[in-house]
Every structure is written in C-alpha cells, then in structure tokens.
Write a protein that holds these residues in place. Sequence first.
Motif, PDB file in Angstrom:
ATOM      1  N   PHE A  44       0.833  -1.201   0.000  1.00  0.00           N
ATOM      2  CA  PHE A  44       0.000   0.000   0.000  1.00  0.00           C
ATOM      3  C   PHE A  44       0.872   1.258   0.000  1.00  0.00           C
ATOM      4  N   ALA A  46       2.010   4.735   0.929  1.00  0.00           N
ATOM      5  CA  ALA A  46       1.785   5.393   2.217  1.00  0.00           C
ATOM      6  C   ALA A  46       1.664   6.909   2.095  1.00  0.00           C
ATOM      7  N   VAL A  47       2.126   7.456   0.989  1.00  0.00           N
ATOM      8  CA  VAL A  47       2.296   8.915   0.923  1.00  0.00           C
ATOM      9  C   VAL A  47       1.184   9.561   0.104  1.00  0.00           C
ATOM     10  N   LEU A  48       0.431  10.425   0.736  1.00  0.00           N
ATOM     11  CA  LEU A  48      -0.637  11.172   0.066  1.00  0.00           C
ATOM     12  C   LEU A  48      -0.005  12.197  -0.879  1.00  0.00           C
ATOM     13  N   ASP A  49      -0.356  12.121  -2.157  1.00  0.00           N
ATOM     14  CA  ASP A  49       0.126  13.114  -3.119  1.00  0.00           C
ATOM     15  C   ASP A  49      -0.839  13.157  -4.303  1.00  0.00           C
ATOM     16  N   ALA A 105       1.364   4.633  15.232  1.00  0.00           N
ATOM     17  CA  ALA A 105       1.199   3.617  14.192  1.00  0.00           C
ATOM     18  C   ALA A 105       2.374   3.669  13.217  1.00  0.00           C
ATOM     19  N   PRO A 106       2.746   2.525  12.628  1.00  0.00           N
ATOM     20  CA  PRO A 106       3.735   2.540  11.539  1.00  0.00           C
ATOM     21  C   PRO A 106       3.277   3.470  10.411  1.00  0.00           C
ATOM     22  N   ALA A 107       4.238   4.034   9.687  1.00  0.00           N
ATOM     23  CA  ALA A 107       3.914   5.018   8.653  1.00  0.00           C
ATOM     24  C   ALA A 107       2.904   4.482   7.641  1.00  0.00           C
ATOM     25  N   ILE A 108       2.981   3.198   7.312  1.00  0.00           N
ATOM     26  CA  ILE A 108       2.081   2.672   6.276  1.00  0.00           C
ATOM     27  C   ILE A 108       0.625   2.760   6.729  1.00  0.00           C
ATOM     28  N   LYS A 110      -0.452   5.052   9.070  1.00  0.00           N
ATOM     29  CA  LYS A 110      -0.770   6.485   9.073  1.00  0.00           C
ATOM     30  C   LYS A 110      -1.106   6.939   7.658  1.00  0.00           C
ATOM     31  N   GLY A 111      -0.402   6.390   6.685  1.00  0.00           N
ATOM     32  CA  GLY A 111      -0.667   6.734   5.292  1.00  0.00           C
ATOM     33  C   GLY A 111      -2.036   6.250   4.831  1.00  0.00           C
ATOM     34  N   ASP A 114      -4.270   8.897   6.234  1.00  0.00           N
ATOM     35  CA  ASP A 114      -4.122  10.154   5.477  1.00  0.00           C
ATOM     36  C   ASP A 114      -4.842  10.078   4.136  1.00  0.00           C
ATOM     37  N   PHE A 117      -9.153   8.466   4.687  1.00  0.00           N
ATOM     38  CA  PHE A 117     -10.104   9.260   5.467  1.00  0.00           C
ATOM     39  C   PHE A 117     -10.295  10.605   4.761  1.00  0.00           C
TER      40      PHE A 117
END
Lengths: 238, 238
Positions: A44, A46-49, A105-108, A110-111, A114, A117
């Motif tokens: 997955f 993780a980074v919203l862009d 939470a691990p970054a994945i 949290k991503g 982000d 949601f």
Amino acid sequence: MKALIVVAHPEPDSFTLALAAAGRLSLEQQGWEVAVSDLYRMQFKAVLDRDDFTTVSNPDRFNVSLEQRHAWSHQGLAPDVAAEVARLLATDLLILQFPLWWFAAPAILKGWIDRVFLSGVVYGRNAMFERGRLAGKRALICLTTGGPAEAFGPNGLYGEIDDLLRPLHRGVLGFTGMTVLPPFVCHDVPYAGDDARRDMLDRYRAHLNRLDTLEALAMPRLADHLDRLQPSLRRPAG
Amino acid sequence: MKALIVVAHPEPDSFTLALAAAGRLSLEQQGWEVAVSDLYRMQFKAVLDRDDFTTVSNPDRFNVSLEQRHAWSHQGLAPDVAAEVARLLATDLLILQFPLWWFAAPAILKGWIDRVFLSGVVYGRNAMFERGRLAGKRALICLTTGGPAEAFGPNGLYGEIDDLLRPLHRGVLGFTGMTVLPPFVCHDVPYAGDDARRDMLDRYRAHLNRLDTLEALAMPRLADHLDRLQPSLRRPAG
C-alpha cells in the motif's frame, strides 16, 4: 455485519499477523463477514500526493482537502484509494492492528488514514464527533508493544497507553463519529514465549466475543463546542 | 552549529514550506549551518521494510530492531537511510516542520522517523531519555493546523496541542535524549490571509532568535524508573 481489519506489519510471521488471523477467525465464527487490508502485502502506498487522484481541481496549488472533495464528487480517486474508501464505508466494525512504532502507528498505517479518510466524506466542517459521517460504526485498536506493561501504566516511563493512543482514538476514530471500543494491548511481545503468546491470542478472542458488552471510550461532543467554534465554522474554505 | 530541518508537505508553495524557508534563513543569519530534508521533493520512501538494508541478519523472519542493529554494524543501510542517519547524528538542532494531519505527522514524516531512528543507534535498552544516544542535541516542532486555536486549547474540541504532540515530544525526541524546545504552532492556516501569515512568519523568526532562552519541556528520567524496569531491561532480546 461487516468487519474490516487493517494490518500493518512487514513480517508475515509476526505476532501482529497472528492476532489479525485470530481476530478474523473469531469474528467469522460469530457470523461476521470479514475483510482484511494487509497493507504490507498489498504494498500500500503510504504517501498522500497528486497520484491519489485522477482528477485535478487546482493544477497550480495542491490543497489536500479540496482535491479529496473534488475527486470524490468527480469519481477521481485512484483505484487503491477508492477500494479502501469503499471498504471503510461498507464496514460496521473497523479494527486497526499494528505494532507500536515510536509510540504511534507505523507510517504505512498512518498513510492509510491520510489517504483514505477523505475530507468531506468521513468528516466535514460541521460533521465531527457525534455528527461525524462514520457514526454508527464501531472501531477498535489491537496493538503490540515491545515494552513491559508497567512502562505504559500510571506514571510509567513511556506514558500511559491511553494518552499515547489519544490522537488515534479521539483524533481519527472518534472524530469521524465512530464508537471507539477499548483497545486490546499486548505488551512485551518480543520477549513473550509461546505460552504467553497463546494466552494473549485467547484473551483477544475473548475480547472480540464480548464486543457488545464493551463500554465505549468517552468522546467530546461537537454540540458542546458549537457556540465557541461557530465563527470559525462559518469561515470560507481556504 | 548545525541544524537539520525535516519538512513534510506535498505542496512546494505551502505555508509549511514558507516556514521552513524562513527558519532556514533565520538560523543562517545567526551563523548556523542548515541542512533541509524536504521529504516530498526527495520522494522519500515512507515504509520501513527489507529494502532499508543491503544486509540480512535473519532471512527467515524480519525483526526490525535486529535488522537495524545488524545493518548499522555491517555498513548495510540503504543509501537513503544512511544519508538521513548521518544528517541526524551530525546535527545539533533538529526541526520537524509539518502540517497536522489527523492529529499527527503526515505518513512521510512518520516514515522518516521509523526508518532513520535506528534501534541501537539513537536509543538502546538502557539508553533512553537522559541516557538516550541523541543527548546534547536540541529538537523543536514547528507545525501548522487547519483549526482555530481555541479547539486546541484547554477543554478544546480537538484536545490540547501538548497532548497531541506528546507521542513525538516524549516518545521520539525526549526518548532519544534530545532537549525538547517548546513547539511553534500556527493555527487556522487555511483561513489566514497574507497579513496573518506574515505575522506568523515574523513570530517564528523571533522564536528561533531566542532559542537559547526557551525553557525545555520536562521529560521523565530513566534513572527514576530503573528499579521497576530493571528485570525487564535484563531480558534477552527477542
């Protein structure tokens, strides 16, 4: 009744994955339909862009909220985001399953929050807490830690686990209107032997077997704050 | 004196990037040597996994702490991790610059912490808080929010900003021994006009100009907890 278990651990043979599997089986035995989003195995993003969207609302300036709202109303979500949003909106119970990394939470994972949601979909300016768009759903955190329980207790070295989880409990799950059930916490996992691990799995199954009797965490109510916040809520969007 | 500003925002023209630039200039004018890790522009990988390492300690089971320690002692860190670890270890002042997303750091910044704050290097089982390996360094969070200040104040709807930042302040920065300076918080940024933004930039520059007079946040001390934790600290590693 549908459940969604979102799991974040790089090792398939980890105790985190064992908890997820035990949780799935326990819920299925109770008649739930269970989906699992195993973020590491899904690779997955993780980074919203901008790649979260096939649409563009403003090509000159990337405003997350505005692009999310625009994409939602123009069928412009990237397929991986759209699939997770659909799972989230369809579920009656959300379980976040992760190891505590750096007291969060691990970054994945949290991503996943982000990106999935979405502004305007899971919350709005007048749609938070008891008015949040995910009202009616229940949520539960199941987590592992690498420290002894006493370090997470009252006056513990690491701070109380409830304080550490507050950004997730109150800021994500409660904020969007979900009923937040008490977390299930497994401490000291790296040092736990087979017997201790079996015991934790048994206790987790028992926790899931009494979901309906668990007392939800207290959350603030938007209605109690509206007077103070009303001027802000009426502002034009940025 | 060296400073490292770690920035997490997808929009180059964002107020977050303006704060980072103002901070850099202000520090440089005071004689600091400033490095900036602009995570979005670097396309920094957010997810900790086996690709963080060129070495493998245990091919059968991926244990994050053990692989980090092994890689560190065998020059086995992936280049992007190694570069950031070198910057972190070299710096005297660390600034984390980000917008509050879901009452926490954006995933890309959480990933920087997950991947760069190496077990055995920035902390150890007997090396936390006042004995943390980053003792002597200072750290400061500069963040923006999309909500009104009163929602983050005492009895505010979103909870107090100090509580929301505790996992970072205490769990990451203080945990590794850093002296944690008071955060600089800009509220209501999406609704702020040019004058308000200029004022926030001015106040941030002033905050950085009085670094030496800022009172550090209180942190727990490992020494006060050793008696209770000693049995745990003596356990064999998992």
